[in-house]
Design a protein around this motif. Sequence first.
Motif, PDB file in Angstrom:
ATOM      1  N   TYR A 174       0.728  -1.286   0.159  1.00 30.32           N
ATOM      2  CA  TYR A 174      -0.088  -0.063  -0.112  1.00 30.32           C
ATOM      3  C   TYR A 174       0.778   1.292  -0.052  1.00 30.32           C
ATOM      4  N   MET A 175       2.108   1.386   0.915  1.00 26.86           N
ATOM      5  CA  MET A 175       2.851   2.464   0.793  1.00 26.86           C
ATOM      6  C   MET A 175       4.017   2.557  -0.643  1.00 26.86           C
ATOM      7  N   SER A 176       3.039   2.979  -1.300  1.00 24.24           N
ATOM      8  CA  SER A 176       3.773   2.799  -2.862  1.00 24.24           C
ATOM      9  C   SER A 176       4.715   4.048  -3.106  1.00 24.24           C
TER      10      SER A 176
ATOM     11  N   PHE B  11       5.340   7.731  -0.925  1.00 26.94           N
ATOM     12  CA  PHE B  11       6.601   8.054  -0.406  1.00 26.94           C
ATOM     13  C   PHE B  11       6.992   9.269  -1.101  1.00 26.94           C
ATOM     14  N   LEU B  12       7.010   9.076  -2.583  1.00 31.35           N
ATOM     15  CA  LEU B  12       7.338  10.167  -3.508  1.00 31.35           C
ATOM     16  C   LEU B  12       6.065  11.281  -3.869  1.00 31.35           C
ATOM     17  N   GLY B  13       5.137  10.712  -4.212  1.00 33.44           N
ATOM     18  CA  GLY B  13       3.759  11.598  -4.510  1.00 33.44           C
ATOM     19  C   GLY B  13       3.407  12.374  -3.587  1.00 33.44           C
ATOM     20  N   ILE B  14       2.949  11.951  -2.583  1.00 35.09           N
ATOM     21  CA  ILE B  14       2.379  12.477  -1.326  1.00 35.09           C
ATOM     22  C   ILE B  14       3.345  13.589  -0.717  1.00 35.09           C
TER      23      ILE B  14
ATOM     24  N   VAL C  69      10.252  -6.877   3.529  1.00 37.86           N
ATOM     25  CA  VAL C  69      11.491  -6.222   3.647  1.00 37.86           C
ATOM     26  C   VAL C  69      11.385  -4.720   3.228  1.00 37.86           C
ATOM     27  N   LYS C  70      10.722  -4.518   2.126  1.00 45.18           N
ATOM     28  CA  LYS C  70      10.557  -3.133   1.855  1.00 45.18           C
ATOM     29  C   LYS C  70       9.848  -2.538   2.709  1.00 45.18           C
ATOM     30  N   ALA C  71       8.788  -2.788   3.465  1.00 51.18           N
ATOM     31  CA  ALA C  71       7.901  -2.086   4.416  1.00 51.18           C
ATOM     32  C   ALA C  71       8.897  -1.752   5.518  1.00 51.18           C
ATOM     33  N   VAL C  72       9.558  -2.721   6.215  1.00 55.59           N
ATOM     34  CA  VAL C  72      10.483  -2.396   7.005  1.00 55.59           C
ATOM     35  C   VAL C  72      11.387  -1.210   6.657  1.00 55.59           C
ATOM     36  N   LEU C  73      12.205  -1.169   5.528  1.00 54.82           N
ATOM     37  CA  LEU C  73      13.145  -0.102   5.229  1.00 54.82           C
ATOM     38  C   LEU C  73      12.513   1.190   4.915  1.00 54.82           C
ATOM     39  N   LEU C  74      11.248   1.203   4.304  1.00 45.74           N
ATOM     40  CA  LEU C  74      10.529   2.387   4.056  1.00 45.74           C
ATOM     41  C   LEU C  74      10.221   3.255   5.548  1.00 45.74           C
ATOM     42  N   ILE C  75       9.684   2.247   6.430  1.00 43.85           N
ATOM     43  CA  ILE C  75       9.523   2.883   7.699  1.00 43.85           C
ATOM     44  C   ILE C  75      10.504   3.410   8.476  1.00 43.85           C
ATOM     45  N   ALA C  76      11.658   2.924   8.447  1.00 44.65           N
ATOM     46  CA  ALA C  76      12.944   3.059   8.943  1.00 44.65           C
ATOM     47  C   ALA C  76      13.446   4.385   8.172  1.00 44.65           C
ATOM     48  N   GLY C  77      13.723   4.563   6.893  1.00 47.65           N
ATOM     49  CA  GLY C  77      14.071   5.590   6.004  1.00 47.65           C
ATOM     50  C   GLY C  77      13.080   6.901   6.377  1.00 47.65           C
ATOM     51  N   ALA C  78      11.763   6.664   6.444  1.00 49.86           N
ATOM     52  CA  ALA C  78      10.945   7.708   6.726  1.00 49.86           C
ATOM     53  C   ALA C  78      11.028   8.202   7.977  1.00 49.86           C
ATOM     54  N   ALA C  79      11.229   7.511   9.104  1.00 47.72           N
ATOM     55  CA  ALA C  79      11.702   7.740  10.467  1.00 47.72           C
ATOM     56  C   ALA C  79      12.639   8.395  10.801  1.00 47.72           C
ATOM     57  N   LEU C  80      14.007   8.152   9.905  1.00 44.57           N
ATOM     58  CA  LEU C  80      15.233   8.766   9.945  1.00 44.57           C
ATOM     59  C   LEU C  80      14.870  10.188   9.402  1.00 44.57           C
ATOM     60  N   MET C  81      14.495  10.364   8.441  1.00 47.48           N
ATOM     61  CA  MET C  81      14.178  11.697   7.761  1.00 47.48           C
ATOM     62  C   MET C  81      13.350  12.647   8.483  1.00 47.48           C
TER      63      MET C  81
ATOM     64  N   GLY D 236       6.418  17.042  -8.272  1.00 45.98           N
ATOM     65  CA  GLY D 236       6.872  16.591  -6.753  1.00 45.98           C
ATOM     66  C   GLY D 236       7.430  15.593  -6.411  1.00 45.98           C
ATOM     67  N   ASN D 237       7.681  14.664  -7.455  1.00 48.55           N
ATOM     68  CA  ASN D 237       7.949  13.279  -7.394  1.00 48.55           C
ATOM     69  C   ASN D 237       9.393  13.315  -6.929  1.00 48.55           C
ATOM     70  N   THR D 238      10.147  14.403  -7.083  1.00 45.26           N
ATOM     71  CA  THR D 238      11.704  14.342  -6.562  1.00 45.26           C
ATOM     72  C   THR D 238      11.869  15.023  -4.952  1.00 45.26           C
ATOM     73  N   ALA D 239      10.660  15.421  -4.461  1.00 47.28           N
ATOM     74  CA  ALA D 239      10.807  16.235  -3.363  1.00 47.28           C
ATOM     75  C   ALA D 239      11.536  15.335  -2.155  1.00 47.28           C
ATOM     76  N   ALA D 240      11.069  14.041  -1.644  1.00 48.07           N
ATOM     77  CA  ALA D 240      11.704  13.353  -0.802  1.00 48.07           C
ATOM     78  C   ALA D 240      13.358  12.985  -1.122  1.00 48.07           C
ATOM     79  N   PRO D 241      13.587  12.588  -2.352  1.00 47.71           N
ATOM     80  CA  PRO D 241      15.235  12.237  -2.505  1.00 47.71           C
ATOM     81  C   PRO D 241      15.818  13.735  -2.355  1.00 47.71           C
ATOM     82  N   LEU D 242      15.252  15.110  -2.569  1.00 48.75           N
ATOM     83  CA  LEU D 242      16.077  16.237  -2.650  1.00 48.75           C
ATOM     84  C   LEU D 242      16.124  16.504  -1.104  1.00 48.75           C
ATOM     85  N   LEU D 243      15.156  16.252  -0.373  1.00 52.06           N
ATOM     86  CA  LEU D 243      15.108  16.570   0.833  1.00 52.06           C
ATOM     87  C   LEU D 243      16.157  15.631   1.716  1.00 52.06           C
ATOM     88  N   ALA D 244      16.299  14.329   1.394  1.00 47.96           N
ATOM     89  CA  ALA D 244      17.155  13.717   1.981  1.00 47.96           C
ATOM     90  C   ALA D 244      18.526  14.111   1.754  1.00 47.96           C
ATOM     91  N   GLU D 245      18.949  14.648   0.482  1.00 44.80           N
ATOM     92  CA  GLU D 245      20.161  15.227   0.232  1.00 44.80           C
ATOM     93  C   GLU D 245      20.446  16.641   1.078  1.00 44.80           C
TER      94      GLU D 245
END
Length: 539
Positions: free
Chosen positions: A63-65, A69-72, A194-206, A326-335
């Motif tokens: 569901y967390m597609s 992550f990118l679009g919202i 595996v992907k759900a765990v990685l996504l939650i961890a990445g979003a939490a870190l950011m 806005g699809n690049t907002a999350a990667p740009l924010l990470a940088e």
Amino acid sequence: MTPLASSATEHRGLIMSLFGLFVVATLVITVWAGRQNRSAADFYAGGRGFTGFQNGLAISGDYMSAASFLGIAGIIALTGYDGFLYSIGFLVAWLVALLLIAEPLRNSGRFTMADVLAFRMRQRPVRTAAGISTIVVSIFYLLAQMVGAGALVALLLGVTGEGAKRWTILAVGALMIIYVVIGGMKGTTWVQIVKAVLLIAGAALMTVLVLAKYHFNPSELLGAAASASGKGSAFLEPGLKYGATDTSKLDFISLGIALVLGTAGLPHILVRFYTVPTAKTARKSVLWAIGIIGVFYLMTLALGFGAAALVGRSGMVAVEGKTPSGNTAAPLLAEQLGGGAGTTGGAIMLAVISAVAFATILAVVAGLTLASSASFAHDLYANVIRRGKATEKEEVRSAKWAAVAIGAVAIVLSLYAGKLSTAALVALAFAVAASANLPTLLYSLFWKRFTTTGAVSSVYAGLVSSVVLVVFSPVLSGAKNSLFPDADFHWFPLENPGLVSIPIGFLAGWLGTLLSKERPDPAKYAELEVRSLTGLGAH
């Protein structure tokens, strides 16, 4: 070359290593799971051996597609308050799935949505309609993920040309076909976990890093986002995207209805309820999913407003062009959180978060391809074309070939949809699912008089009306961010057709039932009712 592209190019080795590591790890999981597939139940439903927590994680992963992550994050960064309404719709939708669909579906069906519809109706017309609807919805959703993949990887490789995006889309398509053909539901489920765990961890870190920038004071973050947006306080108030005109207000209502009702009709979500041993476990898995997804969508607030404050519209324009999706907002924010363009920390954060986003895309496209290929094989091939005479081996083989064909169609369409927002594309998939699938499911489960004619009418009317309205909407023509911005053949004013097409789906099912001369078997409905409520006789 943009600063981000330059930074990505300098650290291309690191980025490619992380991408390669994830791809190799998931392929190993897929091959391992594929060796355990012994039957159709293993291929379609993972042997029904997953726990509630495991399936909850997998549902979350499905569901967390890329849209989540990118679009919202991008829509919040561009439109503020109105962008967060996507998150609210996606989350509230799970209450419909939990209260009305999860348990009865697990008890009544076997592998696909059509199993429930065909239980007390004529097999061939109902399975044909449900199979076509499943494939159409899946392809809409696949488009969103592939577009996100193209934008993301082209950005990371430091190449902004269309050629790089096309090669990326081809690579993602090839990988998703491999996951499905080799791993089936078991492999796909473990990749999603595996992907759900990685996504939650990445979003939490950011989220923690964004809040730390503003002393863990949300008010300070929102103030900085409003200032950087150039819209002032309007950025934090309703109406920036959906309040300027009466049409945009109607568009918001249409979007909300589609998001809330669409989840319970999404094929790749519905098949997840068959991967657990009992209805009770299906209900538990939905509860786990609601908790995990709820936490994630709260974090999208920090990601979106953080991107608005630290990257800004100008940063996205520099990478995406004059009309950013806005699809690049999350990667740009990470940088930015890692230290900015050109820094090693920025490159590491960019690579890690983008690899997580890539994982997100791969897992979701695999789930979608599996759902649609399973529907083709189980509903169309085995029960319509072969009239129930196909062996399990033949059915699974046809599912694998269907995965190749559906993947190829999604790849070709994705090559021409690069200008569209991933969140907008997913919202369209939700609208089609809510218009064609949900009315038929609800009528079948809860209306004794419902007939085959009603079911077929509901599916086709909802499907055709939603697709036609999308074709003649601003999504395809008549606006700067349309698929064909230089053309104008739109006459339907709303970007999302749900406000019109969902009632059409329900109305067609009701009228088709009333006007048909068919008399449903009350004993068959009673059997379905007992089975859906108790699980007696469930596979």
